[in-house]
Write a protein that holds these residues in place. Structure first.
Motif, PDB file in Angstrom:
ATOM      1  N   THR A 278     -68.783 -55.384  39.175  1.00  0.00           N
ATOM      2  CA  THR A 278     -68.033 -54.942  40.343  1.00  0.00           C
ATOM      3  C   THR A 278     -66.560 -54.994  39.997  1.00  0.00           C
ATOM      4  O   THR A 278     -66.086 -55.969  39.415  1.00  0.00           O
ATOM      5  CB  THR A 278     -68.317 -55.855  41.549  1.00  0.00           C
ATOM      6  N   GLN A 279     -65.838 -53.965  40.371  1.00  0.00           N
ATOM      7  CA  GLN A 279     -64.393 -53.935  40.153  1.00  0.00           C
ATOM      8  C   GLN A 279     -63.695 -53.803  41.489  1.00  0.00           C
ATOM      9  O   GLN A 279     -64.108 -53.022  42.335  1.00  0.00           O
ATOM     10  CB  GLN A 279     -63.990 -52.729  39.283  1.00  0.00           C
ATOM     11  N   ASN A 280     -62.637 -54.580  41.659  1.00  0.00           N
ATOM     12  CA  ASN A 280     -61.774 -54.459  42.827  1.00  0.00           C
ATOM     13  C   ASN A 280     -60.389 -54.141  42.320  1.00  0.00           C
ATOM     14  O   ASN A 280     -59.791 -54.935  41.588  1.00  0.00           O
ATOM     15  CB  ASN A 280     -61.755 -55.757  43.645  1.00  0.00           C
ATOM     16  N   ILE A 281     -59.869 -52.980  42.693  1.00  0.00           N
ATOM     17  CA  ILE A 281     -58.549 -52.555  42.230  1.00  0.00           C
ATOM     18  C   ILE A 281     -57.699 -52.271  43.448  1.00  0.00           C
ATOM     19  O   ILE A 281     -58.123 -51.590  44.375  1.00  0.00           O
ATOM     20  CB  ILE A 281     -58.642 -51.296  41.346  1.00  0.00           C
TER      21      ILE A 281
ATOM     22  N   PHE B 157     -47.234 -44.560  43.238  1.00  0.00           N
ATOM     23  CA  PHE B 157     -46.982 -44.827  41.831  1.00  0.00           C
ATOM     24  C   PHE B 157     -46.754 -46.311  41.581  1.00  0.00           C
ATOM     25  O   PHE B 157     -46.127 -46.698  40.599  1.00  0.00           O
ATOM     26  CB  PHE B 157     -45.748 -44.031  41.353  1.00  0.00           C
ATOM     27  N   GLY B 158     -47.313 -47.160  42.422  1.00  0.00           N
ATOM     28  CA  GLY B 158     -47.123 -48.601  42.269  1.00  0.00           C
ATOM     29  C   GLY B 158     -48.029 -49.169  41.207  1.00  0.00           C
ATOM     30  O   GLY B 158     -48.956 -48.534  40.728  1.00  0.00           O
ATOM     31  N   ARG B 159     -47.760 -50.453  40.877  1.00  0.00           N
ATOM     32  CA  ARG B 159     -48.559 -51.101  39.849  1.00  0.00           C
ATOM     33  C   ARG B 159     -49.882 -51.521  40.447  1.00  0.00           C
ATOM     34  O   ARG B 159     -49.967 -52.050  41.539  1.00  0.00           O
ATOM     35  CB  ARG B 159     -47.805 -52.328  39.341  1.00  0.00           C
TER      36      ARG B 159
ATOM     37  N   ILE C 268     -62.605 -57.985  37.857  1.00  0.00           N
ATOM     38  CA  ILE C 268     -63.944 -57.554  37.428  1.00  0.00           C
ATOM     39  C   ILE C 268     -64.883 -58.717  37.613  1.00  0.00           C
ATOM     40  O   ILE C 268     -64.631 -59.830  37.141  1.00  0.00           O
ATOM     41  CB  ILE C 268     -63.941 -57.095  35.938  1.00  0.00           C
ATOM     42  N   ASN C 269     -66.020 -58.527  38.281  1.00  0.00           N
ATOM     43  CA  ASN C 269     -67.003 -59.573  38.551  1.00  0.00           C
ATOM     44  C   ASN C 269     -68.344 -59.149  37.935  1.00  0.00           C
ATOM     45  O   ASN C 269     -68.818 -58.044  38.149  1.00  0.00           O
ATOM     46  CB  ASN C 269     -67.203 -59.768  40.052  1.00  0.00           C
TER      47      ASN C 269
END
Length: 155
Positions: free
Chosen positions: A136-139, A145-147, A152-153
């Motif tokens: 699982t990914q949390n982004i 255009f921010g960072r 990642i789990n």
């Protein structure tokens, strides 16, 4: 043929008459002769000399062209080559039939493997291992255009 003639045909009577005098041989113009017609009447007529046979030139033997000689020499060779190829094919026919059957068998094997291989691999993956790992990914990102930051789990 024609009932009307464009000119009058004159005849010379057998005996001289007061109206028609007999012509002397020296008075007859050149090319005119005294002829007897099929009806028995004698008359003066322009005659043509008998046609002399045309003296045609004797044909001179011409040399045979080179292309004709070459073609004449190659014709039996080409015919023999075609005959030899036919005989060779007749001897090779059983082998050619066997090779064509082997090629069809190879095509059938390739087609069967293209169908069976994915099925076998799919079933082997399902039975050989436990359930696959889930990731699982949390982004998150601020603005267009921010960072971006993420986690990642593994479960």
């Amino acid at each position: 043929m024609h009932s009307e003639t464009a000119y009058e045909i004159t005849t010379v009577p057998l005996q001289p008459s007061p109206t028609h005098g007999a012509m002397l041989p020296h008075e007859i113009p050149p090319g005119v002769q005294l002829v007897t017609l099929p009806g028995g009447i004698r008359t003066l007529a322009y005659t043509q000399p008998p046609a002399a046979p045309d003296s045609q030139p004797v044909p001179v033997a011409q040399p045979i062209p080179t292309w004709a000689k070459t073609t004449a020499l190659l014709t039996p060779t080409i015919g023999g080559g075609i005959a030899a190829a036919g005989i060779g094919l007749s001897y090779a026919a059983p082998g050619l039939i066997a090779m064509s059957q082997a090629l069809w068998a190879a095509v059938a094997l390739i087609a069967a493997s293209a169908i069976a291989l994915p099925l076998l691999l799919g079933t082997a993956r399902r039975h050989g291992r436990a359930a696959p790992t889930q990731i699982t990914q949390n982004i998150t990102a601020t603005g267009l255009f921010g960072r971006a930051n993420g986690t990642i789990n593994h479960h």
